[in-house]
Structures are given as structure tokens and as C-alpha cells.
Scaffold this motif. Structure first.
Motif, short mmCIF file in Angstrom:
data_model
loop_
_atom_site.label_atom_id
_atom_site.label_comp_id
_atom_site.label_asym_id
_atom_site.label_seq_id
_atom_site.Cartn_x
_atom_site.Cartn_y
_atom_site.Cartn_z
N HIS A 108 0.83 -1.20 0.00
CA HIS A 108 0.00 0.00 0.00
C HIS A 108 0.87 1.26 0.00
N THR A 112 0.28 3.68 -3.03
CA THR A 112 -0.19 5.04 -2.72
C THR A 112 0.70 6.07 -3.37
N ASP A 113 2.01 5.82 -3.36
CA ASP A 113 2.92 6.80 -3.95
C ASP A 113 2.85 6.77 -5.48
N THR A 115 0.70 5.61 -7.56
CA THR A 115 -0.59 5.90 -8.20
C THR A 115 -1.18 7.22 -7.73
N GLY A 116 -0.45 7.94 -6.88
CA GLY A 116 -0.96 9.20 -6.36
C GLY A 116 -1.13 10.26 -7.41
N ASP A 196 -8.73 1.27 -6.79
CA ASP A 196 -8.79 0.50 -5.54
C ASP A 196 -8.91 -1.00 -5.82
#
Length: 214
Positions: A108, A112-113, A115-116, A196
Motif C-alpha cells: 500500500h 499510494t505513492d 498511483t498518487g 482501488d
């Protein structure tokens, strides 16, 4: 261009030549991120268009980069370096967690990074593909780096009695290949899923790789 143009020296406006150069380079990189990752793409962008987007001249571009491919290469490394720093920062606080929770938290942090910002996804998983043998080598070298990281984490889990003692390189290679393929296909619109859902599926794949003995 046979070589780069000479860079200015001295202090101007309270900033050194190196500071001004770093600012210019950052402006070119930001323009590349926007045009390659959010606009027409690497193959449809020229030096003149990129320089206009950066608010700088083509002469200044050639003071910093030899080619647009050099700029793409630097952006690709930046995306990977950012994600690596995020994973290592997360890893520092996970020692007390059991393996499934640790693996989930690590992925994650990565997801998170990377796909941010949709532009970073496109740079890392779409625009870099098939550009040149040099870019293929760089892409595969970074992939090997992630594979080595997963193998090192698997070895730590073996020492802690959380994983069976075996060679995890093939499994790690399959997982990293799955990330690259799935995020590429999702980015270009070939996979009908939310981000997600993509991340959840990749976490399940990782937990399949990092399964405990028995």
C-alpha cells in the motif's frame, strides 16, 4: 547536438548559477511530467513544445539535456525513487507486524505513492515502453531492483519462521511483472476496474507469494 552549451556562472538576483540551473532543470522535468504523463505523450512531444511548456528556451533545454529521451529517463527514475523511499519509510515501522499485515502495508505504501498522480503511472508503465534499448535496459534494471527487494524481505521472513525456506526469485519476478502488466493495461484503458480494485487484486497476489509455511 554535439554537446551541451556552456552554462552561466556567477550570482544573479541573489541566486547562484547552480541554483538557477536546478530551478530550470526542475521546470523542464515538471513540463515533461505534464506533457509525457498528462498530455500528448513522449512520442508526440518535441523540444520546442516542452520548452514552451516550461517557459524556457530550447537553448536552455540543451544546456540541461542532450535529448528528450534523457529527460524521460530522469523522470522514470524519479518515479521509482519516490516509490522506493515511500516503501523504505513504511518498512521502518513494521517490524512488529505479522507477515500478511507487513506485506499489505508495504504494498500500500508503494501503490499510494506511484498511483498518487496519474501522470507518474503513465510515465512508469506506459511511456517508457519500447522507446529504445537504453530505456528497456533502465526499465528492467529498476524492475530487478524491486525483485531484489522482495527477495530480501522474503529472506527476512524465512529467518523469522514466517515463510518456508525456498528460492522466491521466480515468484517475486512474476509479481513484479504482474504489477507492470496490470498497471499498464489499466492505464491505457484495457482493464475495466477502479484503482482501488487494482490495488486490492495486487495485494492478494503479493500475499499469495508471501504465504506462510503450510
Amino acid at each position: 547536438m554535439a554537446g551541451r552549451l556552456r552554462r552561466p556562472t556567477g550570482t544573479y538576483g541573489g541566486r547562484t548559477a547552480e541554483e538557477r540551473r536546478a530551478e530550470r532543470r526542475r521546470r523542464f522535468l515538471d513540463a515533461g511530467l505534464e506533457l509525457f504523463g498528462g498530455g500528448p505523450g513522449y512520442r508526440a512531444t518535441g523540444v520546442a513544445e516542452l520548452s514552451r511548456a516550461a517557459g524556457l528556451s530550447t537553448r536552455q533545454f540543451y544546456e540541461e539535456f542532450r535529448t528528450l529521451e534523457d529527460l524521460l529517463a530522469e523522470l522514470h527514475l524519479e518515479v521509482n525513487d519516490r516509490a522506493e523511499r515511500a516503501v523504505l519509510a513504511a518498512l521502518a515501522g513494521l517490524d512488529d507486524l505479522p507477515l500478511p499485515e507487513r506485506a499489505t502495508a508495504l504494498f500500500h505504501a508503494y501503490a499510494t505513492d506511484v498511483t498518487g498522480d496519474p501522470r507518474r503511472i503513465r510515465i512508469a508503465f506506459v511511456e517508457i515502453i519500447g522507446v529504445s534499448p537504453r530505456m528497456d535496459h533502465q526499465r528492467l534494471a529498476r524492475r530487478r531492483r524491486w525483485i531484489d527487494f522482495l527477495c530480501a524481505e522474503a529472506a527476512r521472513a524465512v529467518e523469522r519462521g514466517e515463510l518456508a525456506d525456498r528460492d522466491y526469485r521466480v515468484a517475486a519476478t512474476a509479481f513484479i511483472g504482474g504489477i507492470n502488466g496490470l498497471l499498464h493495461d489499466w492505464t491505457v484503458g484495457w482493464v475495466d476496474a477502479t484503482l482501488d480494485e487494482i490495488i486490492d487484486e495486487l495485494v492478494r497476489m503479493l500475499l499469495g507469494v508471501m504465504s506462510p509455511p503450510g
